[in-house]
Each structure stands twice: as C-alpha cells, then as structure tokens.
Write a protein that holds these residues in place. Structure first.
Motif, PDB file in Angstrom:
ATOM      1  N   ALA A  38     -11.470   1.282  -4.945  1.00  0.00           N
ATOM      2  CA  ALA A  38     -12.584   2.214  -4.724  1.00  0.00           C
ATOM      3  C   ALA A  38     -13.724   1.880  -5.677  1.00  0.00           C
ATOM      4  N   TYR A  39     -14.911   1.697  -5.101  1.00  0.00           N
ATOM      5  CA  TYR A  39     -16.110   1.392  -5.880  1.00  0.00           C
ATOM      6  C   TYR A  39     -17.017   2.617  -5.854  1.00  0.00           C
ATOM      7  N   LEU A  48     -14.770   1.798  -0.128  1.00  0.00           N
ATOM      8  CA  LEU A  48     -13.349   1.467  -0.180  1.00  0.00           C
ATOM      9  C   LEU A  48     -13.128   0.089   0.414  1.00  0.00           C
ATOM     10  N   ARG A  49     -12.419  -0.756  -0.319  1.00  0.00           N
ATOM     11  CA  ARG A  49     -12.093  -2.082   0.188  1.00  0.00           C
ATOM     12  C   ARG A  49     -10.568  -2.246   0.249  1.00  0.00           C
ATOM     13  N   ALA A  50     -10.098  -2.820   1.364  1.00  0.00           N
ATOM     14  CA  ALA A  50      -8.684  -3.118   1.510  1.00  0.00           C
ATOM     15  C   ALA A  50      -8.331  -4.321   0.652  1.00  0.00           C
ATOM     16  N   ARG A  51      -7.051  -4.609   0.572  1.00  0.00           N
ATOM     17  CA  ARG A  51      -6.589  -5.765  -0.198  1.00  0.00           C
ATOM     18  C   ARG A  51      -7.247  -7.057   0.283  1.00  0.00           C
ATOM     19  N   ALA A  58     -15.238   3.796   6.248  1.00  0.00           N
ATOM     20  CA  ALA A  58     -15.424   4.686   7.399  1.00  0.00           C
ATOM     21  C   ALA A  58     -14.108   5.170   7.991  1.00  0.00           C
ATOM     22  N   ALA A  59     -13.010   4.481   7.686  1.00  0.00           N
ATOM     23  CA  ALA A  59     -11.712   4.895   8.238  1.00  0.00           C
ATOM     24  C   ALA A  59     -11.198   6.174   7.585  1.00  0.00           C
ATOM     25  N   TYR A  60     -11.701   6.496   6.393  1.00  0.00           N
ATOM     26  CA  TYR A  60     -11.166   7.630   5.643  1.00  0.00           C
ATOM     27  C   TYR A  60     -12.297   8.539   5.170  1.00  0.00           C
ATOM     28  N   PRO A  61     -12.940   9.273   6.081  1.00  0.00           N
ATOM     29  CA  PRO A  61     -14.091  10.094   5.702  1.00  0.00           C
ATOM     30  C   PRO A  61     -13.767  11.190   4.693  1.00  0.00           C
ATOM     31  N   GLU A  62     -12.516  11.657   4.670  1.00  0.00           N
ATOM     32  CA  GLU A  62     -12.171  12.727   3.729  1.00  0.00           C
ATOM     33  C   GLU A  62     -12.158  12.268   2.277  1.00  0.00           C
TER      34      GLU A  62
END
Length: 326
Positions: A38-39, A48-51, A58-62
């Motif tokens: 998380a940046y 948020l960047r995946a591995r 955008a996949a996790y708006p909450e």
C-alpha cells in the motif's frame, strides 16, 4: 507517485527455528489472502499494488479510507488482503470473487457490499520520507504499531516474540493456514525470497479413492501426470480434485501399472466431473494425500500425494465430505 516502488519481501518454506534461537524470532499468523503493498502519499490517497506490481486499487474500494486514516504521513506498507468467513477466518475462495476486478470498478463496488475485505498490515518500508528497509524488523514493526492503524477494514495484529512451538500449535488448533517466522534483526529485502523469513504451512492429510488419471506430458509421457481422487459421501463417490505432485519416478511407474489394470469406460464419480482427457478406473486404489484446506464445495486445495494405502480396502477409506454438498 513520488514514493519509491518496493516489491514485497518473500518468505522461504521451512520449519521452526531451533529452540535455542527461539527468542531471536517473531511469529505472525500466515494469512490466506492476496499480498499487497500500500502506497499512501500523505494526501489521503491510496494505491494498492499486487505482488506482480499491478495496480489493484479499484478492486478494493473499501480500503480507500486508509489514506485519510493515516493523515499527512506518507508511507509504504506491506500487508495481505483477506476475505473473512462467518467464523472470522480467511477464506481464499471468498476472496476470489473480489480479485481480478481492478478494471471493473462498478462490479468491484457491488461485490464489496457482499464480500467485504480486510487488510492485515505487518510491515512498513518507507515512512515520512525515510527509507526503512535497512532497519531491523523490530524497529520497523515498532514504527508500524505507532501508526495506530486499526479501522473497519484494516488492522495491525500483534506479532509474538519467541514461543514458536506454542504459536504454531495455536494456528493448527484454530484451523489457520500457518505461521511466518521473522528474524528480529532482519532487514527488509525487497523482492527477495529470504531465509530471514520462514513460512510454515499447516497441511492436513486424508485417505482418498483413485477414480481416474490424466496422462503426463513431456518426460512423463506414458505415465500419469495426475490422479483424480474422490471420497464417499451420501452413498456416492464425490470428486474432490486432481493430485499431480508427490511421487518419485519409481512410484509413478508403479502407479501407472496399477491404474492400467483398473481401467474402465465408466466414470466412478457422481456427478461426473468436467475433466478433459480423463481416463477412468475402478475405484479400488486407496491413497493418502496432503492438502492445505477445502473449498466450500469440498474440493482439496494444493493437494500432494503421500502414499498408497494397500492396508485399506476401498470401503474402509474415510468418508469426510458432508452429506449436504451440492
């Protein structure tokens, strides 16, 4: 983005550190989710960047309010996105309904109301303009905890120093995925699979009946590449997955002989699984497999072969599936 791009440090599979070194290690619960970095720029935004490095914000708006929770402090944080079941345990199958929606924000928002996620934070690599990757784990962990990041969709669970055997036993007793052991003096090795972090996955083992197989490819041509296994439930043999690892070459050759001797044109599984290229066999071979957990449909996750069980007759094999599976 003005923050440095930092690929996550990775753990090496292994076992608990020696008892004499136990006090030099911290122990964290291994979570069954999606690793994220998380940046937070300090302006209320979150990236948020995946591995893999892909932007999955955008996949996790909450999780967007996390930026406001941190305020004006810029940070790069390491963590794991989880979907929790009704017992509060990470359920990767649930999370799969949320993954892959980074380019479909509308669908992601709808799914967020049905399957909300939780971000577990366990490291900080950059804070207030300072690179922390060269600091020891204990110092980074202390700085992370000082941020006080606890909210409706994120938390910073406590790490246990020492008592590794007790920590591992607790993960088994509570049905958790496993344990991550982190050396207290370890620096953050970005993008490296390091021996300073050791992951231990709790695996279960059960008996299964072999009902089919898939031909191997390449050097395995003419041999089984995987066996198709099932367990009895409600008076029928239910397919629970394919197992393609765990044999020596000699064991695979012997298994091929046994499978050919049991060939049949009739699929023994009910219902018939959609497995292209399957060869069916009379389900009389009992084997023991190791796996991490089950999906909600009863399928084995990450199964590997342990051994044949010639001491067990097919009717003696364990019937572990619930009778109410679809």
């Amino acid at each position: 983005m003005t923050l440095p791009l930092i690929p996550p440090m990775l753990a090496t599979p292994g076992k608990l550190p020696p008892v004499a070194q136990d006090a030099r290690w911290a122990y964290e619960t291994k979570q069954d989710g999606q690793r994220v970095v998380a940046y937070l720029e300090g302006d209320g935004t979150v990236l948020l960047r995946a591995r893999s490095g892909e932007d999955i914000t955008a996949a996790y708006p909450e999780l967007r309010p996390l930026g406001a929770a941190l305020g004006r402090t810029a940070a790069v944080l390491d963590g794991e996105v989880l979907a929790l079941d009704e017992r509060g345990r990470a359920d990767f199958q649930l999370l799969q309904s949320r993954m892959g929606l980074a380019h479909a924000p509308g669908k992601a928002a709808r799914q967020a109301t049905k399957v909300p996620v939780h971000l577990v934070l366990f490291d900080v690599m950059h804070l207030a303009g300072q690179d922390l990757t060269g600091l020891p784990y204990t110092r980074r962990r202390g700085l992370l905890e000082e941020l006080g990041l606890g909210g409706p969709h994120w938390s910073t669970p406590t790490a246990l120093v020492g008592h590794g055997e007790e920590a591992l036993r607790a993960t088994v007793e509570h049905g958790l995925e496993g344990l991550v052991c982190k050396r207290l003096d370890s620096v953050y090795e970005a993008g490296v699979r390091s021996r300073a972090w050791i992951k231990i996955r709790n695996m279960r083992s059960e008996d299964v009946l072999v009902g089919g197989w898939l031909p191997g490819k390449g050097r395995l041509e003419g041999l089984p590449g995987a066996v198709l296994v099932g367990q009895r439930a409600a008076g029928r043999l239910r397919y629970v997955g394919g197992v393609g690892t765990g044999w020596s070459e000699a064991e695979r050759v012997r298994l091929a002989e046994l499978l050919r001797a049991a060939e049949t044109d009739v699929c023994p599984f009910d219902p018939v699984p959609h497995v292209a290229g399957a060869h069916w066999v009379v389900p009389r071979l009992v084997g023991e497999v190791r796996y991490s957990t089950r999906t909600r449909a009863g399928m084995l996750r990450q199964p590997s072969w342990l051994r044949l069980r010639p001491d067990l007759a097919p009717e003696e094999s364990a019937a572990d599936l619930p009778d109410d599976l679809p």
